[in-house]
Scaffold this active site. Structure first.
Site, PDB file in Angstrom:
ATOM      1  CG  HIS B  31      -1.848  -1.164   1.296  1.00 16.89           C
ATOM      2  ND1 HIS B  31      -1.437  -2.425   1.630  1.00 16.89           N
ATOM      3  CD2 HIS B  31      -3.178  -1.256   1.042  1.00 16.89           C
ATOM      4  CE1 HIS B  31      -2.485  -3.254   1.598  1.00 16.89           C
ATOM      5  NE2 HIS B  31      -3.538  -2.574   1.243  1.00 16.89           N
ATOM      6  CG  HIS B 268      -5.961   2.417  -0.218  1.00 18.20           C
ATOM      7  ND1 HIS B 268      -5.672   1.234   0.424  1.00 18.20           N
ATOM      8  CD2 HIS B 268      -6.515   3.227   0.727  1.00 18.20           C
ATOM      9  CE1 HIS B 268      -6.035   1.318   1.684  1.00 18.20           C
ATOM     10  NE2 HIS B 268      -6.538   2.508   1.899  1.00 18.20           N
ATOM     11  CD  GLU B 416     -19.376  -5.295  25.206  1.00 13.18           C
ATOM     12  OE1 GLU B 416     -19.367  -4.625  24.144  1.00 13.18           O
ATOM     13  OE2 GLU B 416     -20.348  -5.283  25.989  1.00 13.18           O
ATOM     14  CG  HIS B 479     -27.776 -11.728  27.335  1.00 13.03           C
ATOM     15  ND1 HIS B 479     -28.455 -11.178  26.280  1.00 13.03           N
ATOM     16  CD2 HIS B 479     -27.360 -10.679  28.099  1.00 13.03           C
ATOM     17  CE1 HIS B 479     -28.467  -9.849  26.417  1.00 13.03           C
ATOM     18  NE2 HIS B 479     -27.810  -9.533  27.499  1.00 13.03           N
TER      19      HIS B 479
END
Lengths: 670, 670
Positions: B31, B268, B416, B479
Site C-alpha cells: 500500500h 491505496h 467490549e 446472552h
C-alpha cells in the site's frame, strides 16, 4: 392514602410501568428501570405517532419499532399487550422470562409477533433500525409513484446509554447520517445510569454533538419524565426534517417513581422487591392489583386496534389503485413481499467443466451476483470498503446513496459490524429483500455478533467472504483466516459453504438464495487465488454438503476430503495414489451443515464407516475435523497463525502441497 | 530533467516515500499511498519529537508509536531503517512481504523490534494506543515523585480514514476522552481516499467534531503535504494540552508525488508500476537508484541514534537517583519491568474441599482477583460495565479515573471491543502490567478481533468471562453462549480454561498469571450459578488441562469427561454407575489447550486409547468434542440456541441432568 386523580395519560403510562414492575417482581428477574423511565416517551410514540395494526402485526406499511435497549423488554411487552396484540396476553406477561413464554428476557422477533428484530446485545437494535430504514427508503424509491405512495413508514428506535457506548451503534449512525435517512427517528433514553452506576464513571462524551457530527438532526427533551408535549413536539420536528435521521435525547430518570431506587444502578437490572413496590405504588398513586390495568387505560390504549384497521384499510385502498394503475410494478411488489422467488431464477447460474479457465472463486462469486442481480431484484448489498477485492459490485444497478435509494450497491464503509446489523435489519424488514454483506473472511471477527444474530433471529442475510485462507498471502497473519471457518461452523443455524470451483460457487449461491427466503443466513467463503474447475463438481452436490468427485470401484482404501481451494490437492494426490493401485475416493465437502442435513443413508454412502483411513485437506485449523476423519484419520491443516509471504509460498510452507497430502495419505495407508 | 535542489527535509521525506515505493514495487504488493502521503507528518514526528533509542528499542521511557493504519507499514519500516534500528536493514526492506522477513505485510510487534503493537485490522492500533497511554499514566502516577520523574512518555498514533470508521476506534476514543489522557496524540491522515474510492461514498461525517464530542483537543493541519511547520506546531500544541488527548487532523494527498495516481484509490493498495514510478521520480526530483538513500538524508536521520543514547543516559541518571532516594519503589519498579513475578505470589490462591460451600465460579474468580491484587501490583483491569455481575472489582484499589491514574479498577463502559484492544495495549506496554478485561462470555463475540490479536501479538491479557452457559438463564439466547467456548478454543495461542469449582478457579488464575508473564493470553469462563466443590480437584490438575477426579481400579469401562459446571453431573452419574458395578473414571477437563501441551504418555494415561466408551458433558456445542470422545463416544451438549427461563430450568430442559448423563452413558455401555 391520598392519591391525586390521575389523568388518562398518567394512567396509561403507569400501566406500562406497573406491568413491568409486576412481571419482573413475579419473575424475580429483569430490568425495571428502563421501562419505568422510558414509559412516557414510549406512550407518546405508540399512542400518538406509531402506525401499526395490532391485529395484523405484519401489515406491510407499519411503522417499525425497535427497542435497542432490549433489556427493557417489559416496556415492549407492555405496549404490545396494552395496544391489543394477540401475541402478548396478560398470561404471557405473568410468564415473563419463563420457559416457553412469548415474553422472553430480551425481545426475540421469532418468539413474539410485534417484535421486529432481536435485541439485547447492545447497539444491534439501532443498527438494525438503520437497515429497516434502508429497506423502506429503497422500496419507496422503487415503487412509489408521484400519485400513489405505497411504501411510507418510519422506523423508531429507543436506545439507551449502553447502545450509545457500543462501537456498532456509532458505525451504523455514521452511515445513516451519510445516507440522510430522514425516516429514522431515534429516541435516546438519557438516564445517566448503566450497570456500573452513574454514566459519569465511563461515559461523559457529548452524545448529541457526536450525532450532529454524523450529520443527524438532534433534539433534546429536557424533562422526559413528565413533559409529554415536549416529547410529542420533538417527534413532530423529527418527522418534519426529511433529509436527515433524527436523534432525540430524552432525559429521563431511570426507575422513575421508585422513591429509593430511582436514579440508581440498583433499579437497572433487579426486581424492586415488595417494600419498594409498595412505596412506588404510593408514590405514583397506583392502587390496582398486580397485573390489573384500569379499564380507562386499557380501552384508551386498545384504540390502536381501530386505528390500525383504519391505517390498513387506507393502505389497501392505495394498493388497489396501485394494482390498477401500475400492474407490472404491483405484480413485482406482490411477489417481493410474498417471499416467493421468481420462476426459474436459478437457471442463470453457470456451470463449468475441467476445460474452463482457472479463476478465483471470488471471481465466480462476482459472476453469480451479476447473473442473479437482474433476475432477483430483491438482491441488495455490498462491501465494507472492499468492493473491488470482494468483487461484489452488481454492475448497472447504481450506488445506494442519499437521494439514490433505488440503487442496489451499498457502500458500507469500513464498518463490518454495522454492515452486519444493517443487513439483518434489511432482511427483517420482511419485504422479501435479500441483503448481502462482504468483507475479508478474517473480518467476520469484527461482525461476529451480527452474524450470530442473523442465525438466531432468522434473518436471511447472505455473507460474502473472500480471501478465505493463508492463500491470501502477503497481508500476513492479521489477515489470514486460520480458525475462522471453524468458528463460524460452530454457530447454530448458520450455513457455511466453501466452494471449490465455479460450479460449486453456483451451488453455493443457489443454497444461499433459497435459504435467505427461508429466513436462514448463509456464509460463503471464497478464495483470492485462482482454482481449477472440475467436470464432476455439481450444484446438486453442493446442496448435499459433501459428495464424491473422484471415485473408485468398491470400498475405497482411503477417502480424501477437500474443501474449497484444497480440493485440487486431493484430486491430484488421488491421481498418483490411483496410479499406484490404491482405491481412492475424493469427497468435496463445501458445507458441513448441508451434509448434516442429509439422511443417514446418504451420509454413510459418502463417508462409509468401514473406511477409517480418511484425510481432510483444508487450509485452516483441524479443529472439529475429527468428526469426519475419525480418530484414525488425519488432517492436512494449519493450527498456528499464518505468515506474510506470497500466497503460493504460504501454501507450500504450511504443507498445502500434493506431496504433503500424498505423504499423509501414505502414512495412513501404512 | 530539471530538478530543484531539495532541502534536507525534502530529501528525508522523499527517502521515506521511495523506500516504500521501491519495496512495494519489488514485492508487487503493498500500500504505497499512505506512506507517500503521511511521510511528512511521520518525518516531523520522528525527527523532531519522538524520544526513542534505535539501539535499545525496549528502552523503557521511549515514546510509543503506533501505525494504526497498518497497511501503510512501509512507512514504519522506512522510519525504522532510516533512524537506525537493527531490526530493519535495507536487505529486509528488499524482502518486504516475503517469507521470513522482518518486514511483513502489516506491522507485527513479535517480528520486528521497534514495532510496538500488531496493527492491520483497522481501528485496533488507536485502541492499543489508548492502552499504552493508560499504562504510562498509571505507572507515572504510581512511581513518579515530586522531584524525580521516572515515567514520562507520549503515545503517538497515526490513524487513517479506515480506522476512524471502525466502531472500536470510537469506543476507545470515547473512553480516552473521558480519562483525559493528555499524553496520547493521534495524527489523523485525512486523505479522503479509502479502498472503495473517495470517502464521499461512505464517510462524510465531521470527524473532528466527533472527537471534540468525546472530549478531545482537536487541531487541523490544512496542508499536511508540505507545511512541516504547521505539523510541528500542532504537535507542540498537543503536548501543551495535558488534560485531554489530542487529535490532529492532517489533511494530505494519498500517493503524494505520483502525477497520475495521487488522490485516487488506485494508489491505496497496489504498486505504482514502472512507468508511474518514473514519473513520480521526475515529479519529486528523485534520481537515486532504487533502495538508495542519499547520504545527507541517512546521516541526518541516523542522528536519532545519538539522540537516543542521550535520552537513555538522561533517564539512567534519573533512575540512579531514584534508586538511591526511593529504594523500595525502585525495587518494585525494577521487578515490574523485569517481567518477574514476586516470590510466592501463588501461595495466596485458596483451595477447597467437598465440605466447602457451593459457590458460583465467578465468585471464586472474585476471590482469586482480590487475593492476587495485593501481592501482584501489576494486576489492573475491569469490566465492560458489568463489574458487579462479573465480580471483577479489586477492593481497596480505587477506580482508574482522570487524575486518579494510580488506581487499578478500570471502568471500560459498554465497550467490549475497545476494552479488549486497550488491555492489549497495556500488556504490550512492556512494563510488566497484567491487564484483565471482563464481560459476559457471549460478548466475546463483540471483542473477538481483539482477543485474536492478544493471541497473535503475544499480549498477556487475561480475559475474565462470566455467565458461561445456558445456566445464565433468564436473559435468553442472545446472552447464552452455545458455540462460544468452541469458537475460542479454535484460536491459536489462546488458552481457554473453564474451571469446575473453587480449587480449579485458583488453578485457572495460576496459569493465567504465569502465561501473562510469558506473553500468552488466557480466557477463563466462569459460571453464574453455584457449583459444589470437590476434594479431588487440584491446581496441578488444572495446569495439566485434564485429569481424573474420580477413578476406578484397572481399565475403566467408561470415561465421563466434564468441564466447568457439568463436572458435578459426571461425578453424580459416576456414583450411580459405580454402584451398579461399572468401572468409571471421571475426567475434569478445564482446558483443552493445557491438555494438548502435556506429553503423549500423560495424555494416554488420562484418556487411554483402549477406552472408547467416552462421554463428554459440557453445556455448550458438541463442536470439536469428537477429538476427545472419539467416533464411538457421545456428547451431552447443546447444539441449538438456548431459551429464556431460569438457569436451572434451561439446564434441565436441554438435558444437563444426571439422568440424561446416565442414560447416554448406559447407551454407550450397551
Amino acid at each position: 392514602m391520598a392519591v391525586a386523580t390521575q389523568s388518562l395519560e398518567e394512567l396509561c403510562i403507569n400501566s406500562i410501568r406497573f406491568l413491568a414492575i409486576d412481571a419482573i417482581e413475579k419473575a424475580k428477574s429483569g430490568h425495571p428501570g428502563l421501562p419505568m423511565g422510558a414509559a412516557p416517551m414510549a406512550y407518546v410514540l405508540w399512542d400518538k405517532f406509531m402506525r401499526f395494526n395490532p391485529k395484523n402485526p405484519k401489515w406491510f406499511n407499519r411503522d417499525r419499532f425497535v427497542l435497542s435497549a432490549g433489556h427493557g423488554c417489559m416496556l415492549q411487552y407492555a405496549l404490545l399487550y396494552l395496544t391489543g396484540y394477540d401475541s402478548v396476553s396478560i398470561e404471557e406477561i405473568k410468564q415473563f422470562r419463563q420457559w416457553g413464554s412469548r415474553t422472553p428476557g430480551h425481545p426475540e422477533n421469532f418468539e413474539t409477533s410485534g417484535v421486529e428484530v432481536t435485541t439485547g446485545p447492545l447497539g444491534q437494535g439501532i443498527a438494525n433500525g438503520v437497515g429497516l430504514a434502508v429497506a423502506e427508503a429503497h422500496l419507496a424509491a422503487r415503487f412509489n409513484k408521484p400519485d400513489l405512495t405505497l411504501v411510507d413508514h418510519y422506523t423508531y428506535v429507543i436506545v439507551g446509554d449502553g447502545c450509545n457506548m457500543e462501537g456498532v451503534s456509532g458505525e451504523a449512525a455514521s452511515i445513516a447520517g451519510h445516507w440522510g435517512l430522514g425516516k429514522l427517528i431515534v429516541l435516546y433514553d438519557d438516564n445517566h445510569i448503566s450497570i456500573d452506576g452513574s454514566t459519569d464513571v465511563a461515559f461523559t462524551e457529548d452524545v448529541s454533538k457526536r450525532f450532529e457530527a454524523y450529520g443527524w438532526h438532534v433534539l433534546h427533551v429536557e424533562n422526559g419524565n413528565t413533559d409529554l408535549d415536549a416529547i410529542a413536539q420533538a417527534i413532530e420536528s423529527a418527522k418534519a426534517v426529511t433529509d436527515k435521521p433524527t436523534m432525540i435525547k430524552v432525559t429521563t430518570t431511570i426507575g422513575y417513581g421508585s422513591p429509593n431506587k430511582a436514579n440508581t444502578a440498583g433499579i437497572h437490572g433487579a426486581a424492586l422487591g415488595g417494600d419498594e413496590i409498595k412505596l412506588t405504588r404510593e408514590n405514583l398513586g397506583w392502587n390496582h392489583e398486580p397485573f390489573e390495568i384500569p379499564d380507562d387505560a386499557l380501552s384508551h390504549m386498545r384504540k390502536a386496534i381501530e386505528r390500525g384497521a383504519s391505517y390498513e384499510a387506507e393502505w389497501e385502498t392505495t394498493w388497489a389503485q396501485y394494482k390498477t394503475k401500475y400492474p407490472e410494478d404491483a405484480a413485482e411488489f406482490e411477489r417481493l413481499i410474498s417471499g416467493k422467488l421468481p420462476e426459474g431464477w436459478d437457471k442463470v447460474l453457470p456451470t463449468y467443466t475441467a476445460e474452463d479457465k482457472a479463476l478465483a472463486t471470488r471471481k465466480h462469486s462476482e459472476t453469480c451476483l451479476n447473473k442473479l442481480a437482474p433476475v432477483l431484484p430483491e438482491l441488495i448489498g455490498g462491501s465494507a470498503d472492499l468492493t473491488h477485492s470482494n468483487l461484489t459490485e452488481i454492475k448497472g444497478f447504481g450506488d445506494f446513496q442519499k437521494g439514490q435509494y433505488q440503487n442496489r450497491n451499498i457502500h458500507f464503509g469500513v464498518r463490518e459490524h454495522g454492515m452486519g446489523a444493517i443487513c439483518n435489519g434489511i432482511a427483517l424488514h420482511g419485504s422479501g429483500l435479500i441483503p448481502y454483506g462482504a468483507t475479508f473472511l478474517i473480518f467476520t471477527d469484527y461482525m461476529r455478533a451480527a452474524i450470530r444474530l442473523s442465525a438466531l433471529s432468522q434473518a436471511g442475510s447472505i455473507w460474502v467472504m473472500t480471501h478465505d485462507s493463508i492463500g491470501q498471502g502477503e497481508d500476513g497473519p492479521t489477515h489470514q483466516p486460520i480458525e475462522t471457518i471453524a468458528s463460524l461452523r460452530a454457530i447454530p443455524n448458520l450455513t457455511v459453504i466453501r466452494p471449490a470451483d465455479g460450479t460449486e460457487c453456483s451451488g453455493a449461491y443457489k443454497m444461499a438464495i433459497e435459504y435467505a427466503h427461508q429466513a436462514r443466513p448463509t456464509l460463503m467463503a471464497f478464495s483470492r487465488q485462482n482454482l481449477p474447475n472440475y467436470s464432476t463438481t455439481s450444484i446438486e452436490g453442493v446442496a448435499k454438503g459433501a459428495y464424491a468427485v473422484v471415485d473408485c470401484e468398491g470400498t475405497p482404501d482411503i477417502i480424501l476430503i477437500g474443501t474449497g481451494s484444497e480440493l485440487s490437492l486431493c484430486v491430484k494426490a488421488a491421481e498418483t495414489l490411483t496410479g499406484e493401485g490404491k482405491k481412492v475416493r475424493v469427497v468435496s465437502m463445501p458445507s458441513w451443515e448441508l451434509f448434516e442435513e442429509q439422511d443417514a443413508v446418504y451420509r454413510e454412502s459418502v463417508l462409509p464407516k468401514a473406511v477409517t483411513k480418511r484425510l481432510s485437506v483444508e487450509a485452516g485449523t483441524s479443529f472439529g475435523w475429527t468428526k469426519y476423519v475419525g480418530t484414525e484419520g488425519d488432517c492436512v491443516s494449519i493450527d498456528r497463525f499464518g505468515a506474510s509471504a506470497p500466497g503460493g509460498v504460504c501454501m507450500e510452507k504450511f504443507g498445502f502441497t500434493v506431496d504433503n497430502v500424498l505423504a499423509k495419505a501414505k502414512a495412513l495407508l501404512g
